[in-house]
Scaffold this active site. Sequence first.
Site, PDB file in Angstrom:
ATOM      1  N   TYR A  60       0.831  -1.101   0.040  1.00 33.84           N
ATOM      2  CA  TYR A  60       0.160   0.162   0.120  1.00 33.84           C
ATOM      3  C   TYR A  60       0.477   0.830   0.166  1.00 33.84           C
ATOM      4  CZ  TYR A  60      -4.028  -2.509   1.293  1.00 33.84           C
ATOM      5  OH  TYR A  60      -5.472  -3.433   0.968  1.00 33.84           O
ATOM      6  N   TYR A  97      -0.533  -9.695   0.730  1.00 34.91           N
ATOM      7  CA  TYR A  97       0.118  -9.152   1.314  1.00 34.91           C
ATOM      8  C   TYR A  97       0.531 -10.011   3.033  1.00 34.91           C
ATOM      9  CZ  TYR A  97      -3.222  -6.496   2.683  1.00 34.91           C
ATOM     10  OH  TYR A  97      -4.539  -5.852   3.415  1.00 34.91           O
ATOM     11  N   ARG A 112      -3.271 -12.026   3.527  1.00 30.69           N
ATOM     12  CA  ARG A 112      -4.450 -11.337   2.592  1.00 30.69           C
ATOM     13  C   ARG A 112      -4.647 -12.559   1.386  1.00 30.69           C
ATOM     14  NH1 ARG A 112      -8.191  -7.962   4.113  1.00 30.69           N
ATOM     15  NH2 ARG A 112      -9.320  -9.978   4.124  1.00 30.69           N
ATOM     16  N   HIS A 163      -7.548  -7.766  -2.606  1.00 30.13           N
ATOM     17  CA  HIS A 163      -8.476  -7.745  -2.980  1.00 30.13           C
ATOM     18  C   HIS A 163      -8.756  -6.175  -2.980  1.00 30.13           C
ATOM     19  CE1 HIS A 163      -6.437  -6.959   1.257  1.00 30.13           C
ATOM     20  NE2 HIS A 163      -7.082  -5.897   1.473  1.00 30.13           N
ATOM     21  N   HIS A 168     -10.404  -2.488  -1.371  1.00 34.91           N
ATOM     22  CA  HIS A 168     -11.861  -2.407  -0.394  1.00 34.91           C
ATOM     23  C   HIS A 168     -12.052  -1.590  -1.678  1.00 34.91           C
ATOM     24  CE1 HIS A 168      -8.833  -3.487   3.218  1.00 34.91           C
ATOM     25  NE2 HIS A 168      -8.290  -3.310   2.042  1.00 34.91           N
TER      26      HIS A 168
HETATM   27 FE   LIG Z   1      -6.518  -4.748   2.515  1.00 29.35          FE
END
Ligand SMILES: [Fe+2]
Lengths: 225, 287
Positions: free
Chosen positions: B156, B195, B205, B208, B210
């Site tokens: 991110y 990640y 995870r 995905h 969000h």
């Molecule tokens: Fe996330």
Amino acid sequence: MPRATTDPAATTDPATTTDSAGAPAAPLPPTPSQTIGPFYGYALPFRGGEQIAPAGRPGTITLHGLVRDGDGAPVPDALLEFWQAGPDGSLTGAPGSLRRDPVTGAVIGRHGLDFTGFGRVPTDADGRYVLHTLPATAPAGHPDAAPYLAVCVFARGLLHHLFTRVYFPEHAEAHAADPLLSRLPDHRARTLLAHPDGPDRYRFDVQLQQTADGTHEETVFLAFR
Amino acid sequence: MTLTPFTPATPTFLPGAPLRGPRPLVAPAPPLPTQADISREIAARSAAADRDRVGGLPAPAHPARDYTPYRSSTPRHPRQPPVEIDHLADPEAVELTGPAFGVTDVTDLDADLTRQHPGEPLGERITVTGRILDRTGRPVRGQLVEIWQANASGRYAHQRDQHPAPLDPNFTGAGRCLTDDQGRYTFTTIRPGAYPWRNHDNAWRPAHIHFSLFGTAFTQRLITQMYFPGDPLFPYDPILQSVTDPAARARLVATYDHELSCPGRTLGYRWDIVLDGPSATWTEEGH
Ligand SMILES: [Fe+2]
């Protein structure tokens, strides 16, 4: 509930079973919630999100507080959203909360002429938030209703957002007749009341979970159906 | 996680006596649970949900907020049940209406996350599109949709993301658009990478995106995550598995749709969204 079709091959999935008007015969199953996670900070907060009332507008109130967890620790990665009736009691809101500069794409924020009624504030590293807005007003046509701000709470660790409300001490008489407050025991109703703590200033904390020692009462949260 | 103060079982010093060596102020962090621990807890919650379903209880549409396999939920969920507000009994509730957004709140570039920088981002370009409906099947028109995601490497553009995967100078990973008259949204972006995170040892995870969505009422507000079909990480992930009903979980997974792929440019995914919660228009129509 009557089926819209007798075709044996037709699916019985409510998402695709419709009546003659094209509306589903049963409510569509909703998309589940998932946590906001820790990394929304560069996507959701926007410049002026905490300023529902234009800066310097007379009569503006400041609402501030702390979001705490069940260990009594501040929650530094919560996002609070606020929604309220306009000063005239209108519930239509207005676009322009995230008004953009068409040249650079930057958020330049509200122009201050329309009351959008929407605010969005992330908590800071101390778990605190500050909102500047106009006093809550009752919806048009219901002048006796107790005014409040609607609040939606998101946080890392919270798999499904929480709704709550901020009521103000000036309207004690209306609170007695409020359909929500009037059915809560006093110690629960108190969690929905903002406390004056300076001129035009109120404090409203959000307690996500009752602390083990009972020092912080859990905020009343709401479910709508 | 809160560290509890270290309290020695027996006093190690007497008042006035010199301290012998440094005194630890906090206990060492407990070791992270293993994936096997978390998977066992996921299986137990899933089995309990299956029993409830077989017993005739309606399957929960949303995750329980006290889902312990997702450790951060432990101090952050209310213990008291929510107070119910029935839109028919309280039709004046402010939450039955909601904020409005318009063309001033988005720019065209917002919906194409591959064009927000001078260069092309790395990764597999995708089109993600779908319709947003309320539970009566009515399209949600002219409403704000916001997305954020990791880059193709699973990183991110956020200072607190410590995943040692490369940042992409040509990808931020935030987008916005308004739904059209059919309730449709469309984004062009990059398929995000999986990640790691610190819920447990070897926690990953699944990839995905969000999503943040507004309906016609504040009650319909939704923040959720869209997943990609066939991801092998699904069973290991306590956040996805917090939706214990398999049918509800499947609603979080997009469908690959070849018709949506742009030749030579993107692969297409369809993901339709149904917003929960009543609105003022329901009251008017007697729902
Ligand atoms: Fe996330």
